[in-house]
Scaffold this motif. Structure first.
Motif, PDB file in Angstrom:
ATOM      1  N   LYS A 163       0.831  -1.200   0.000  1.00 44.33           N
ATOM      2  CA  LYS A 163       0.000   0.000   0.000  1.00 44.33           C
ATOM      3  C   LYS A 163       0.864   1.247   0.000  1.00 44.33           C
ATOM      4  O   LYS A 163       0.531   2.246  -0.585  1.00 44.33           O
ATOM      5  N   ASP A 164       1.969   1.180   0.683  1.00 42.66           N
ATOM      6  CA  ASP A 164       2.833   2.345   0.788  1.00 42.66           C
ATOM      7  C   ASP A 164       4.222   1.903   0.332  1.00 42.66           C
ATOM      8  O   ASP A 164       4.858   1.079   0.973  1.00 42.66           O
ATOM      9  N   ALA A 169       7.249   2.340   2.737  1.00 40.53           N
ATOM     10  CA  ALA A 169       7.218   1.370   3.840  1.00 40.53           C
ATOM     11  C   ALA A 169       7.538  -0.025   3.318  1.00 40.53           C
ATOM     12  O   ALA A 169       8.199  -0.818   3.995  1.00 40.53           O
ATOM     13  N   ARG A 188      10.332  -2.694   4.494  1.00 42.54           N
ATOM     14  CA  ARG A 188      10.074  -4.094   4.855  1.00 42.54           C
ATOM     15  C   ARG A 188      11.001  -5.030   4.069  1.00 42.54           C
ATOM     16  O   ARG A 188      11.449  -6.040   4.588  1.00 42.54           O
ATOM     17  N   GLU A 228      11.619  -8.768   5.436  1.00 36.56           N
ATOM     18  CA  GLU A 228      10.255  -9.272   5.606  1.00 36.56           C
ATOM     19  C   GLU A 228       9.617  -9.620   4.263  1.00 36.56           C
ATOM     20  O   GLU A 228       8.626 -10.349   4.215  1.00 36.56           O
ATOM     21  N   GLN A 250       9.957   2.908  12.181  1.00 36.72           N
ATOM     22  CA  GLN A 250      10.313   1.733  11.371  1.00 36.72           C
ATOM     23  C   GLN A 250      11.814   1.678  11.129  1.00 36.72           C
ATOM     24  O   GLN A 250      12.432   0.623  11.229  1.00 36.72           O
ATOM     25  N   GLY A 299      13.042  -0.986  13.496  1.00 41.72           N
ATOM     26  CA  GLY A 299      12.970  -2.124  12.575  1.00 41.72           C
ATOM     27  C   GLY A 299      14.285  -2.370  11.855  1.00 41.72           C
ATOM     28  O   GLY A 299      14.725  -3.508  11.735  1.00 41.72           O
ATOM     29  N   LEU A 308      12.280  -4.963  16.244  1.00 42.39           N
ATOM     30  CA  LEU A 308      10.872  -5.263  15.984  1.00 42.39           C
ATOM     31  C   LEU A 308      10.628  -5.350  14.484  1.00 42.39           C
ATOM     32  O   LEU A 308      11.386  -4.778  13.704  1.00 42.39           O
ATOM     33  N   PRO A 309       9.564  -6.048  14.070  1.00 33.60           N
ATOM     34  CA  PRO A 309       9.265  -6.101  12.637  1.00 33.60           C
ATOM     35  C   PRO A 309       8.897  -4.710  12.100  1.00 33.60           C
ATOM     36  O   PRO A 309       8.336  -3.899  12.841  1.00 33.60           O
ATOM     37  N   VAL A 310       9.232  -4.458  10.843  1.00 37.93           N
ATOM     38  CA  VAL A 310       8.906  -3.166  10.237  1.00 37.93           C
ATOM     39  C   VAL A 310       7.404  -3.048   9.985  1.00 37.93           C
ATOM     40  O   VAL A 310       6.810  -1.991  10.148  1.00 37.93           O
ATOM     41  N   GLY A 311       6.791  -4.152   9.601  1.00 34.48           N
ATOM     42  CA  GLY A 311       5.356  -4.099   9.324  1.00 34.48           C
ATOM     43  C   GLY A 311       4.743  -5.481   9.323  1.00 34.48           C
ATOM     44  O   GLY A 311       5.421  -6.469   9.618  1.00 34.48           O
ATOM     45  N   GLY A 312       3.459  -5.528   8.990  1.00 35.89           N
ATOM     46  CA  GLY A 312       2.748  -6.800   8.928  1.00 35.89           C
ATOM     47  C   GLY A 312       1.966  -7.053  10.207  1.00 35.89           C
ATOM     48  O   GLY A 312       2.234  -6.449  11.248  1.00 35.89           O
ATOM     49  N   TRP A 313       0.971  -7.920  10.106  1.00 31.85           N
ATOM     50  CA  TRP A 313       0.078  -8.175  11.236  1.00 31.85           C
ATOM     51  C   TRP A 313       0.490  -9.463  11.957  1.00 31.85           C
ATOM     52  O   TRP A 313       0.534  -9.510  13.176  1.00 31.85           O
ATOM     53  N   THR A 357      -1.756   1.740   6.775  1.00 35.19           N
ATOM     54  CA  THR A 357      -1.070   1.687   5.482  1.00 35.19           C
ATOM     55  C   THR A 357       0.426   1.516   5.673  1.00 35.19           C
ATOM     56  O   THR A 357       1.051   0.662   5.061  1.00 35.19           O
ATOM     57  N   ILE A 358       1.005   2.327   6.549  1.00 35.06           N
ATOM     58  CA  ILE A 358       2.457   2.279   6.710  1.00 35.06           C
ATOM     59  C   ILE A 358       2.900   0.959   7.335  1.00 35.06           C
ATOM     60  O   ILE A 358       3.890   0.374   6.924  1.00 35.06           O
TER      61      ILE A 358
END
Lengths: 528, 306
Positions: free
Chosen positions: A239-240, A243, A247, A252, B151, B155, B161-166, B251-252
């Protein structure tokens, strides 16, 4: 703990964990432009949906890692001498993920389904070369009359309206993918849900969490399953982009389908050859509405095109992620030779400027009566920077530009449904590798696509002639003549060719940059 | 009290009806439709699609159909994410947004409340200045700046820590988004508590408590009761906003909440999704306003609802 120490510790733990898990599962976290609108292949239209669908489903023909057309479910095919009939022989070991044998009748069902008006397929027109397809899709014929016939379980015969030299390539498109009839009959529209989805490709659908991820797992019933090395693909919508790049850097994601163009330089410095840019079959252009008083004159349109500094836009705005365009058809396309190019390509910027001023003067514009152009675009940072640069170039020859920017939906609705625009930014990405896929958008009867309202009978006649020509060489020449005419009339200003912009981890093996931008997971592996 | 709540529920119905009606026609004014793409569709295909989704019917009839389904609790199918109904999307997204939002809210109230109280008790000391300047920063630095900075720092540089994701809501994945969501609220709460505590500490009943020589904890507790009133009325709408997700944070950090649907629904002209989000927010806002009014009555004995 210092970051170095921390990383080493984590890496050590990870190594231990991975060696334990390696035998269990190889997971590929794959960035993708967006979530699919649907996983029903017949209702999709975009490339990012295609990435997922082609991992799950295999058509008669498929792309290999290098983006070349190779046999898919059909292990061989014969084309009749008149180029009108294709006879496909299906692999004996082709199966669905639930173990059902894949039969020729599955393709008959699938192709009839996509042409059935009741399906509401967005991109059915891709397969209009099939006999009676267009009539059926427009509600003027019965699906039973479609030129697709199962001779026996393993033999499929497709009859065309007219010879179509790129037909095999068309069959790789997601619209040509088969769907499992029994599960559609059983589940209706819910056949796309995890658990219900039966597919015939290297992977099966495991889970779909909107806005988060689509998980596919290896299909043990796939005919080439023993060579599929990645057990699980997790498609994640980007989406971004900024970012997403972060990742990727954190490991990731192992690949992304795009990166932020304004960071291209910095990313290259940090990530080296993990940043990939390669030409793609797509054109970024400015449509000039030829019905408007100020843009009616080809000399004016030619002047506007001539003075744009494409190299500067490519480098400064897009960080080299898009390439300068001097033709409508991108180089490297199939069934074509070198594209026709604009005649000012080799002129110096000063010469171009003088020539453009002279053309404008001939058309009646000058210091006393400046040309005013309204330029529309859909709002993104890169589009904005591009059109500002274009307006800057136009200013050098005394053109006054005003902007209108809207969101994408509004922008394209205005272009398609109204005549309330003068110049407008637009783009076209090839659906199949053939020059016809770029040149047909300028045919006068192409109401939806021809934003320039271009109408040149000579051009239309050449396009018709090319459609009837069977000899690929002669056909290429005719199409090139048509392209040359379009470049002289300049209804579309070609500005840039799209690039395939990917971040690809060094750990990911088997990724081959290619103009189609398709990278089937089945050919990849992960180095631990 | 019960009749008050009942009356509020009943009065919510016409409000919701108005909100639904206005937004239903507003979104239709926007040019373009759910099936417009950059590469345009063939006219016949478009007609087929419109027929399937009832978009070929007169607008007023579509409105009737929508209302009829809505009355039965059916938000309809998504025009854009076509494998899902709006109900599906909310069922999957709301738990995520509510988890993040409530954790952020909790953090903001507990931490902000504590910091604000300390600052008020130690007015004009260094700790007061630290809290005040922190509050200003939390309010003025936007989350689309803080989120990428976090991040990069946590990150990438520290690799903590993880940069993103659930990642199915794992603790490690939600720390950063919760902090980013909580920061501005925390700042507001701290500042508000500080201001109202200072006022409360000077009031007569607190002065009486102090003169009786009661321990500070008792004094603070009583002061807080009065001081929390403005916070409660602030937190109502704030909670409604936090629990329905944040576009920027989701989003980020690539999180599957419902916050994104507000923007995506509108940009994709996903009419049913836009309507769904409007109803969702309206319900949340009305619910929390009601909750605030009830809390008021509990906290402040002077407030009575007859």
């Amino acid at each position: 703990m210092s970051s170095w120490l921390k990383r080493t510790t984590i890496a050590a733990f990870a190594t231990v964990a991975f060696t334990g898990m390696a035998a269990a599962q190889v997971v590929y976290n794959r960035g993708n432009d967006a979530d699919p609108e649907t996983l029903d292949p017949h209702k999709t239209s975009t490339t990012y949906e295609s990435h997922i669908l082609r991992d799950m489903l295999e058509g008669l023909m498929a792309y290999n890692a290098a983006g070349k057309v190779v046999p898919g479910v059909a292990e061989k095919h014969e084309i009749s001498d008149d180029g009108m009939t294709y006879r496909f022989t299906l692999r004996p070991n082709a199966k669905w993920s639930n173990g059902d044998p894949l039969k020729a009748s599955d393709f008959v069902f699938s192709l009839r389904r996509i042409m059935d008006p009741a399906t509401g397929a967005k991109y059915a027109n891709i397969l209009y070369p099939i006999k009676n397809a267009e009539k059926i899709n427009k509600g003027q014929g019965k699906v039973e009359d479609l030129g697709v016939k199962a001779v026996d379980d393993r033999t499929l015969e497709i009859t065309l309206e007219q010879p179509t030299p790129y037909f095999l390539e068309l069959l790789t498109h997601q619209t040509g993918l088969p769907v499992h009839a029994a599960s559609i009959q059983k589940h209706g529209a819910d056949f796309v849900k995890p658990g219900n989805y039966v597919s015939n490709g290297p992977y099966v659908l495991k889970d779909f969490v909107p806005n988060s991820q689509i998980t596919l797992e290896k299909n043990a019933n796939f005919h080439d399953a023993q060579n599929v090395k990645i057990d699980r693909v997790v498609f994640q919508p980007q989406k971004d982009l900024a970012a997403t790049a972060r990742r990727f850097e954190a490991g990731e994601l192992l690949s992304t389908s795009d990166f932020p163009a304004d960071q291209a330089k910095a990313l290259r410095e940090r990530l080296g050859n993990q940043v990939r840019t390669s030409p793609r079959l797509g054109l970024y252009y400015i449509a000039l509405n030829t019905t408007k008083e100020n843009l009616k004159d080809p000399r004016v349109r030619q002047a506007l095109s001539m003075v744009i500094d494409r190299e500067l836009i490519s480098e400064q705005v897009w960080g080299g992620a898009m390439l300068p365009a001097y033709s409508i058809v991108p180089p490297g396309i199939g069934n074509y030779k070198e594209p026709a190019t604009v005649d000012f390509k080799d002129m110096s910027p000063i010469e171009r400027e003088d020539k453009a001023k002279e053309l404008l003067k001939q058309a009646g514009y000058g210091p006393g009566k400046p040309l005013k152009v309204q330029l529309r675009y859909n709002t993104t940072d890169n589009n904005k920077n591009t059109v500002v640069q274009v307006a800057d170039d136009w200013k050098r020859i005394g053109v006054e530009t005003s902007f209108i920017n809207t969101d994408g939906k509004t922008h394209f609705a205005v272009l398609r449904d109204t005549n309330d625009y003068e110049a407008a930014r637009a783009g076209w990405i090839a659906d199949y590798s053939d020059p016809q896929n770029f040149l047909f958008i300028l045919e006068s009867d192409n109401k939806g696509f021809n934003y320039a309202k271009y109408n040149n009978p000579e051009y239309d006649a050449l396009m018709d002639k090319a459609a009837k020509e069977q000899n690929l060489d002669k056909r290429a020449d005719i199409l090139k003549q048509a392209e040359a005419i379009a470049l002289k009339d300049m209804p579309y200003i070609p500005v840039l060719f799209y690039g395939n912009n990917n971040l690809v981890s060094n750990k990911l093996q088997g990724w081959v940059d290619n103009p189609t931008g398709f990278h089937p997971t089945r050919y990849m592996s992960i180095k631990q | 009290m019960l009749s008050f709540i009942l009356r509020r529920f009943l009065s919510a119905i016409p409000t919701l009806f108005l909100v639904v009606t206005i937004s239903f026609f507003l979104i239709r004014i926007a040019p373009g439709g759910p099936f417009d793409l950059e590469q345009p569709l063939e006219a016949t295909v478009m007609e087929n699609l419109k027929r399937i989704y009832n978009l070929d019917k007169p607008l007023i009839e579509q409105y009737g159909i929508y209302l009829w389904h809505l009355a039965q609790g059916d938000f309809g199918p998504s025009f854009y994410l076509r494998d899902f109904t709006i109900g599906d999307l909310f069922a999957r997204g709301l738990p995520v947004s509510i988890t993040l939002g409530s954790l952020a809210l909790l953090t903001a109230v507990l931490l902000g409340g504590t910091l604000g109280s300390i600052a008020a008790l130690r007015q004009n000391s260094w700790i007061d200045y630290v809290v005040s300047s922190f509050g200003t920063m939390g309010l003025t630095i936007p989350n689309f700046v803080i989120a990428p900075v976090f991040q990069i720092v946590f990150g990438l540089m520290l690799a903590l820590l993880p940069v993103g994701g659930w990642n199915d809501g794992s603790v490690r994945n939600i720390i950063l988004p919760v902090i980013v969501l909580a920061l501005p609220q925390l700042a507001v709460v701290a500042r508000m508590i500080r201001a109202s505590m200072i006022e409360a500490l000077r009031s007569n009943h607190i002065r009486t408590l102090r003169s009786l020589g009661l321990p500070t904890s008792v004094v603070v507790l009583h002061a807080l009761r009065g001081a929390s009133l403005p916070i409660v009325s602030y937190l109502g709408p704030a909670a409604a906003a936090l629990l329905t997700g944040s576009v920027v944070v989701e989003t980020i950090f690539a999180l599957p909440g419902v916050g994104r649907y507000f923007v995506e629904g509108a940009l994709n002209r996903d009419y049913t999704l836009v309507m769904g989000t409007v109803v969702l927010v309206a319900v949340f806002v009305m619910f929390f306003n009601l909750l605030v009014d009830i809390l008021y009555a509990i906290i402040d004995p002077r407030v009575r609802y007859e």
